[in-house]
Design a protein around this motif. Structure first.
Motif, mmCIF file in Angstrom:
data_model
loop_
_atom_site.group_PDB
_atom_site.id
_atom_site.type_symbol
_atom_site.label_atom_id
_atom_site.label_comp_id
_atom_site.label_asym_id
_atom_site.label_seq_id
_atom_site.Cartn_x
_atom_site.Cartn_y
_atom_site.Cartn_z
ATOM 1 N N LEU A 1 0.811 -1.214 0.000
ATOM 2 C CA LEU A 1 0.000 0.000 0.000
ATOM 3 C C LEU A 1 0.846 1.265 0.000
ATOM 4 C CD1 LEU A 1 -2.863 -0.963 2.462
ATOM 5 C CD2 LEU A 1 -2.997 -0.722 -0.010
ATOM 6 N N ASN A 2 2.072 1.172 0.462
ATOM 7 C CA ASN A 2 2.921 2.361 0.548
ATOM 8 C C ASN A 2 4.023 2.394 -0.500
ATOM 9 O OD1 ASN A 2 1.597 3.641 2.765
ATOM 10 N ND2 ASN A 2 2.430 2.038 4.072
ATOM 11 N N ASP A 3 4.058 1.426 -1.421
ATOM 12 C CA ASP A 3 5.015 1.468 -2.526
ATOM 13 C C ASP A 3 4.562 2.561 -3.486
ATOM 14 O OD1 ASP A 3 6.323 -0.653 -1.385
ATOM 15 O OD2 ASP A 3 5.475 -2.154 -2.744
ATOM 16 N N MET A 4 5.331 3.654 -3.541
ATOM 17 C CA MET A 4 4.904 4.842 -4.284
ATOM 18 C C MET A 4 5.468 4.880 -5.701
ATOM 19 S SD MET A 4 2.947 6.394 -2.172
ATOM 20 C CE MET A 4 2.794 8.120 -2.593
ATOM 21 N N ALA A 5 4.724 5.546 -6.579
ATOM 22 C CA ALA A 5 5.143 5.772 -7.959
ATOM 23 C C ALA A 5 4.937 7.243 -8.290
ATOM 24 C CB ALA A 5 4.324 4.905 -8.909
ATOM 25 N N LEU A 6 5.840 7.803 -9.056
ATOM 26 C CA LEU A 6 5.711 9.160 -9.582
ATOM 27 C C LEU A 6 5.492 9.018 -11.078
ATOM 28 C CD1 LEU A 6 5.889 12.221 -9.006
ATOM 29 C CD2 LEU A 6 8.333 12.061 -9.507
ATOM 30 N N PHE A 7 4.386 9.568 -11.584
ATOM 31 C CA PHE A 7 4.053 9.367 -12.986
ATOM 32 C C PHE A 7 3.300 10.575 -13.529
ATOM 33 C CE2 PHE A 7 0.967 7.381 -10.226
ATOM 34 C CZ PHE A 7 -0.269 7.751 -10.729
ATOM 35 N N PHE B 1 -0.370 0.444 -6.666
ATOM 36 C CA PHE B 1 -1.650 -0.185 -6.973
ATOM 37 C C PHE B 1 -2.667 0.854 -7.464
ATOM 38 C CE2 PHE B 1 -2.786 1.308 -2.799
ATOM 39 C CZ PHE B 1 -4.127 1.587 -2.907
ATOM 40 N N PHE B 2 -2.575 2.102 -6.970
ATOM 41 C CA PHE B 2 -3.497 3.155 -7.379
ATOM 42 C C PHE B 2 -3.237 3.522 -8.838
ATOM 43 C CE2 PHE B 2 -5.556 7.309 -7.330
ATOM 44 C CZ PHE B 2 -6.677 7.058 -6.543
ATOM 45 N N ARG B 3 -1.957 3.550 -9.222
ATOM 46 C CA ARG B 3 -1.625 3.787 -10.634
ATOM 47 C C ARG B 3 -2.254 2.697 -11.505
ATOM 48 N NH1 ARG B 3 4.479 3.673 -12.648
ATOM 49 N NH2 ARG B 3 4.129 1.485 -12.207
ATOM 50 N N GLY B 4 -2.234 1.455 -11.010
ATOM 51 C CA GLY B 4 -2.877 0.362 -11.737
ATOM 52 C C GLY B 4 -4.375 0.581 -11.893
ATOM 53 N N VAL C 1 -1.433 11.017 -3.625
ATOM 54 C CA VAL C 1 -2.337 10.093 -2.936
ATOM 55 C C VAL C 1 -1.484 9.327 -1.940
ATOM 56 C CG1 VAL C 1 -3.945 8.163 -3.166
ATOM 57 C CG2 VAL C 1 -3.769 9.872 -5.000
ATOM 58 N N LEU C 2 -1.851 9.404 -0.674
ATOM 59 C CA LEU C 2 -1.090 8.744 0.387
ATOM 60 C C LEU C 2 -1.987 7.773 1.135
ATOM 61 C CD1 LEU C 2 0.534 11.982 1.809
ATOM 62 C CD2 LEU C 2 1.627 10.329 0.294
ATOM 63 N N PHE C 3 -1.392 6.725 1.671
ATOM 64 C CA PHE C 3 -2.114 5.800 2.538
ATOM 65 C C PHE C 3 -1.445 5.851 3.905
ATOM 66 C CE2 PHE C 3 -3.057 1.596 4.352
ATOM 67 C CZ PHE C 3 -4.445 1.644 4.284
ATOM 68 N N GLY D 1 -4.437 3.666 7.821
ATOM 69 C CA GLY D 1 -5.657 3.035 7.345
ATOM 70 C C GLY D 1 -6.550 3.915 6.499
ATOM 71 N N ASP D 2 -6.123 5.145 6.205
ATOM 72 C CA ASP D 2 -6.925 6.069 5.399
ATOM 73 C C ASP D 2 -6.137 6.544 4.185
ATOM 74 O OD1 ASP D 2 -9.230 6.089 6.988
ATOM 75 O OD2 ASP D 2 -8.455 7.695 8.254
ATOM 76 N N PHE D 3 -6.870 6.853 3.135
ATOM 77 C CA PHE D 3 -6.280 7.454 1.946
ATOM 78 C C PHE D 3 -6.437 8.966 2.048
ATOM 79 C CE2 PHE D 3 -7.598 3.231 0.586
ATOM 80 C CZ PHE D 3 -6.464 2.786 -0.062
ATOM 81 N N THR D 4 -5.364 9.677 1.706
ATOM 82 C CA THR D 4 -5.375 11.137 1.722
ATOM 83 C C THR D 4 -4.922 11.641 0.361
ATOM 84 O OG1 THR D 4 -4.794 11.121 4.061
ATOM 85 C CG2 THR D 4 -4.481 13.192 2.892
ATOM 86 N N ILE D 5 -5.638 12.625 -0.167
ATOM 87 C CA ILE D 5 -5.256 13.257 -1.426
ATOM 88 C C ILE D 5 -4.828 14.677 -1.120
ATOM 89 C CG2 ILE D 5 -6.053 14.054 -3.681
ATOM 90 C CD1 ILE D 5 -7.996 11.711 -3.697
ATOM 91 N N LYS D 6 -3.660 15.048 -1.629
ATOM 92 C CA LYS D 6 -3.155 16.400 -1.430
ATOM 93 C C LYS D 6 -2.948 17.055 -2.788
ATOM 94 C CE LYS D 6 -0.960 15.352 2.938
ATOM 95 N NZ LYS D 6 0.234 15.385 3.749
ATOM 96 N N THR D 7 -3.425 18.275 -2.896
ATOM 97 C CA THR D 7 -3.234 19.080 -4.091
ATOM 98 C C THR D 7 -3.300 20.538 -3.673
ATOM 99 O OG1 THR D 7 -4.058 19.604 -6.306
ATOM 100 C CG2 THR D 7 -5.693 18.934 -4.680
ATOM 101 N N ASP D 8 -2.553 21.393 -4.355
ATOM 102 C CA ASP D 8 -2.569 22.824 -4.045
ATOM 103 C C ASP D 8 -3.801 23.515 -4.601
ATOM 104 O OD1 ASP D 8 -0.125 22.574 -2.784
ATOM 105 O OD2 ASP D 8 1.024 23.160 -4.548
ATOM 106 N N LEU D 9 -4.485 22.882 -5.528
ATOM 107 C CA LEU D 9 -5.567 23.544 -6.246
ATOM 108 C C LEU D 9 -6.836 23.701 -5.422
ATOM 109 C CD1 LEU D 9 -6.501 24.686 -8.969
ATOM 110 C CD2 LEU D 9 -7.299 22.411 -9.535
ATOM 111 N N MET D 10 -7.177 22.688 -4.663
ATOM 112 C CA MET D 10 -8.466 22.675 -3.985
ATOM 113 C C MET D 10 -8.296 22.795 -2.480
ATOM 114 S SD MET D 10 -10.197 19.542 -6.155
ATOM 115 C CE MET D 10 -11.396 19.241 -4.901
#
Length: 133
Positions: free
Chosen positions: A8-14, A30-33, A57-59, A62-71
């Protein structure tokens, strides 16, 4: 898709490319998948050089968090589908800021007899009910 806690914490930059825009994303592999399966009209490519992601997108805990400067801050979610929907909203808002004259519409849509039908209306006007009927 079965999710194992060790991946769940294996990160990808794409980079997501579609609609003439490019959006950099950092998210679990997995989220990229999942995005590959759902954003079929978008190209997803790995980034070789470190770029600051426009959406993260972070895990955590036990929770998913989305971070963006836009919103405004996106609430953490324990549900993966809710997280995916929030991600799509972030992607839509980022995309519309990069396409001249683009606007977001609050609507529902479906395909019937090889025709696309779009239902417009204010929040809670019953658009989804029309689509499901």
């Amino acid at each position: 898709m079965a999710l194992k806690s060790e991946n769940l914490n294996d990160m990808a930059l794409f980079c997501l490319k579609g609609l003439g825009v490019s959006i950099t994303v950092q998210a679990p592999l997995f989220f990229r998948g999942l995005l590959r399966q759902t954003l079929t009209a978008w190209k997803i490519s790995s980034l070789d050089t470190p770029n600051r992601p426009m959406i993260m997108v972070l895990f955590e805990n036990g929770d998913f968090t989305i971070k963006t400067d836009l919103m405004k801050p996106v609430p953490s979610r324990s549900d993966l589908i809710d997280t995916l929907n929030e991600f799509f909203l972030c992607l839509a808002y980022l995309s519309v800021t990069r396409i001249k004259g683009a606007k977001l519409l609050h609507c529902a849509a479906f395909n019937e007899d090889k025709k696309n039908v779009v239902v417009f209306g204010k929040k809670n006007a019953g658009k989804s009910s029309v689509v499901l009927s």
